[in-house]
Design an enzyme around this catalytic site. Structure first.
Site, mmCIF file in Angstrom:
data_model
loop_
_atom_site.group_PDB
_atom_site.id
_atom_site.type_symbol
_atom_site.label_atom_id
_atom_site.label_comp_id
_atom_site.label_asym_id
_atom_site.label_seq_id
_atom_site.Cartn_x
_atom_site.Cartn_y
_atom_site.Cartn_z
ATOM 1 N N HIS A 86 1.163 -11.288 4.873
ATOM 2 C CA HIS A 86 -0.275 -11.303 5.188
ATOM 3 C C HIS A 86 -1.089 -10.911 3.950
ATOM 4 O O HIS A 86 -2.092 -11.547 3.625
ATOM 5 C CB HIS A 86 -0.565 -10.358 6.355
ATOM 6 C CG HIS A 86 -2.035 -10.125 6.604
ATOM 7 N ND1 HIS A 86 -2.883 -11.121 7.032
ATOM 8 C CD2 HIS A 86 -2.796 -9.010 6.486
ATOM 9 C CE1 HIS A 86 -4.107 -10.629 7.163
ATOM 10 N NE2 HIS A 86 -4.091 -9.348 6.834
ATOM 11 N N HIS A 133 -5.485 -4.545 0.751
ATOM 12 C CA HIS A 133 -6.588 -4.252 1.680
ATOM 13 C C HIS A 133 -6.169 -3.459 2.916
ATOM 14 O O HIS A 133 -7.015 -2.834 3.541
ATOM 15 C CB HIS A 133 -7.333 -5.531 2.072
ATOM 16 C CG HIS A 133 -6.599 -6.385 3.076
ATOM 17 N ND1 HIS A 133 -5.596 -7.248 2.727
ATOM 18 C CD2 HIS A 133 -6.723 -6.484 4.423
ATOM 19 C CE1 HIS A 133 -5.135 -7.855 3.811
ATOM 20 N NE2 HIS A 133 -5.798 -7.408 4.855
ATOM 21 N N GLU A 150 -4.337 1.377 3.234
ATOM 22 C CA GLU A 150 -4.806 2.672 3.748
ATOM 23 C C GLU A 150 -4.293 2.961 5.153
ATOM 24 O O GLU A 150 -4.355 4.096 5.621
ATOM 25 C CB GLU A 150 -6.340 2.733 3.723
ATOM 26 C CG GLU A 150 -6.858 3.095 2.344
ATOM 27 C CD GLU A 150 -8.372 3.216 2.310
ATOM 28 O OE1 GLU A 150 -8.949 3.722 3.281
ATOM 29 O OE2 GLU A 150 -8.966 2.798 1.310
ATOM 30 N N ASP A 151 -3.803 1.914 5.835
ATOM 31 C CA ASP A 151 -3.209 2.132 7.156
ATOM 32 C C ASP A 151 -1.774 2.642 7.057
ATOM 33 O O ASP A 151 -1.141 2.905 8.062
ATOM 34 C CB ASP A 151 -3.190 0.809 7.945
ATOM 35 C CG ASP A 151 -4.568 0.456 8.462
ATOM 36 O OD1 ASP A 151 -5.390 1.387 8.575
ATOM 37 O OD2 ASP A 151 -4.809 -0.727 8.729
ATOM 38 N N ASP A 154 -9.245 -12.125 5.142
ATOM 39 C CA ASP A 154 -8.425 -11.391 6.113
ATOM 40 C C ASP A 154 -8.572 -12.030 7.487
ATOM 41 O O ASP A 154 -7.594 -12.342 8.169
ATOM 42 C CB ASP A 154 -8.894 -9.921 6.125
ATOM 43 C CG ASP A 154 -8.101 -9.065 7.102
ATOM 44 O OD1 ASP A 154 -6.896 -9.334 7.259
ATOM 45 O OD2 ASP A 154 -8.688 -8.151 7.696
#
Lengths: 277, 115
Positions: A65, A89, A92-93, A153
């Site tokens: 992804h 992107h 941070e998760d 995204d």
């Protein structure tokens, strides 16, 4: 895995097929010949570390992804730091420490990924950049770069929407059609806007047609009710029906309304003061 | 005004509504909150509205137009309704040991309330 292509390929679609780091670097280089491949490689390495073991709903490794989003952003002629931010992107998760990206890749990329997470996409961007972006994507403004990543995204998520559960699918498609597609067109990314629109419409369309059948059944059902109440209940039921996202849920809803209609009819015909027995 | 029969389903609907009495809910939302099928919810809502415990109104046009869907009918508890419903629910609690849990006859309801 078998890939079903139900939609006409667009200018950006080819990057979706097998996004690789080499492909992303090649795309960036074609628009920015003297760019540093090392930066992209480091960003990719970071993304690989932190997304290691994670999978998409499709079963693909999560990094596919990140690569796909980066490939779309690269095809939009965005400069290397923006493509790096696209690769990172979602980092941070993960367990990635907050200062890590700034330290390893650079403050600009870290700031971009942070901005992507908090950016509010609006159908009518206020900065009034309009079609400027299309000609100037190689040196985009901060807002345009952030928006491009958000749109890329969403575009990849819409391309792989078949793996999303049905309820969220409809919600995402609605939001894509109402907000993301207009936002893309507003900043001059018409090809992205059109593809978003096509993908979202394809999700929403089937719901509309089978929904029409159940609506008609409900209209017939209201004949059981006192005539002056029919319009209200028909409207109320169709609005609630429209909330349901699967054909199965709509059928169940309609069936239960059918079963409950005699009772509702009795209730409506009874004076309010009468105690129910 | 009469009082609705406090069936188990009616109690579930009232509890769902009283959880946040200021908030308006639409029928399908209450189906989910109360865990009841659509055919059960609408007659109960109609009855509760009839006795004045609930009020219903159409959704503001700005909201549903912005979301691109038909307007919903929203239900809210009236002030008197909230009071009456809480009392009625409390009474059904007190008579829980009855052979048919979940509803009380008018006789038990008035008797229980007076004692």
């Amino acid at each position: 895995m078998k890939r079903q292509r139900r939609f006409p390929p667009s200018s950006t679609a080819r990057t979706d097929l097998a996004p690789t780091l080499e492909g992303v670097i090649a795309a960036v280089r074609s628009y920015h010949p003297d760019s540093d491949a090392g930066l992209l490689e480091r960003a990719y390495a970071e993304a690989s570390i932190w997304h290691a073991g994670q999978r998409r709903r499709s079963g693909d490794p999560y990094i596919t992804h990140c690569l796909a989003v980066a490939a779309i952003v690269a095809e939009l002629r965005m400069p290397p730091p923006v493509v790096c931010a696209a690769l990172l992107h979602d980092v941070e998760d993960t367990a990635c420490p907050p200062q890590r990206i700034a330290g390893q890749i650079g403050q600009e990329v870290a700031d971009l990924t942070a901005a992507v997470r908090t950016a509010v996409v609006s159908a009518h961007p206020q900065n009034g950049e309009g079609a400027m972006l299309a000609s100037d994507a190689a040196a985009p403004s901060w807002e345009t770069a952030v928006l491009a990543i958000r749109l890329a995204d969403r575009l990849h998520n819409m391309r792989t929407i078949a793996f999303m559960d049905p309820a969220r699918r409809l919600l995402k498609a609605r939001e894509t059609l109402d907000v993301f597609a207009p936002a893309a067109c507003a900043v001059g990314l018409e090809s992205v806007g059109r593809e978003l629109q096509d993908l979202a419409s394809a999700v929403l369309q089937p719901a509309v047609s089978s929904y029409a059948v159940t609506t008609r059944i409900l209209a017939v059902l209201t004949l059981l009710l006192p005539s002056q109440r029919r319009v209200r209940w028909q409207e109320e039921w169709s609005a609630d029906l429209a909330t349901l996202t699967t054909r199965r849920a709509r059928t169940r809803f309609t069936l239960h309304v059918l079963l409950g209609a005699p009772r509702l009819s009795m209730t409506l015909r009874r004076p309010a003061s009468q105690e129910q027995r | 005004m009469g009082a609705p029969r406090m069936t188990l389903q009616t109690q579930l609907v009232l509890r769902a509504l009283l959880e946040d009495p200021a908030r308006l809910r639409y029928g399908l939302e209450l189906c989910e909150l109360a865990g009841l099928p659509s055919g059960t919810i609408y007659p109960i809502l109609a009855r509760l509205e009839q006795v004045g415990w609930l009020e219903s109104s159409w959704e503001d046009s700005a909201v549903h137009e912005a979301e691109g869907r038909p307007r919903r009918r929203f239900y809210g508890v009236t002030q008197d309704g909230a009071e009456a419903a809480r009392e009625a629910l409390a009474r059904t609690y007190r008579s829980r040991k009855q052979p048919l849990p979940g509803w009380v006859s008018a006789h038990q309801a008035t008797g229980g309330g007076a004692s």
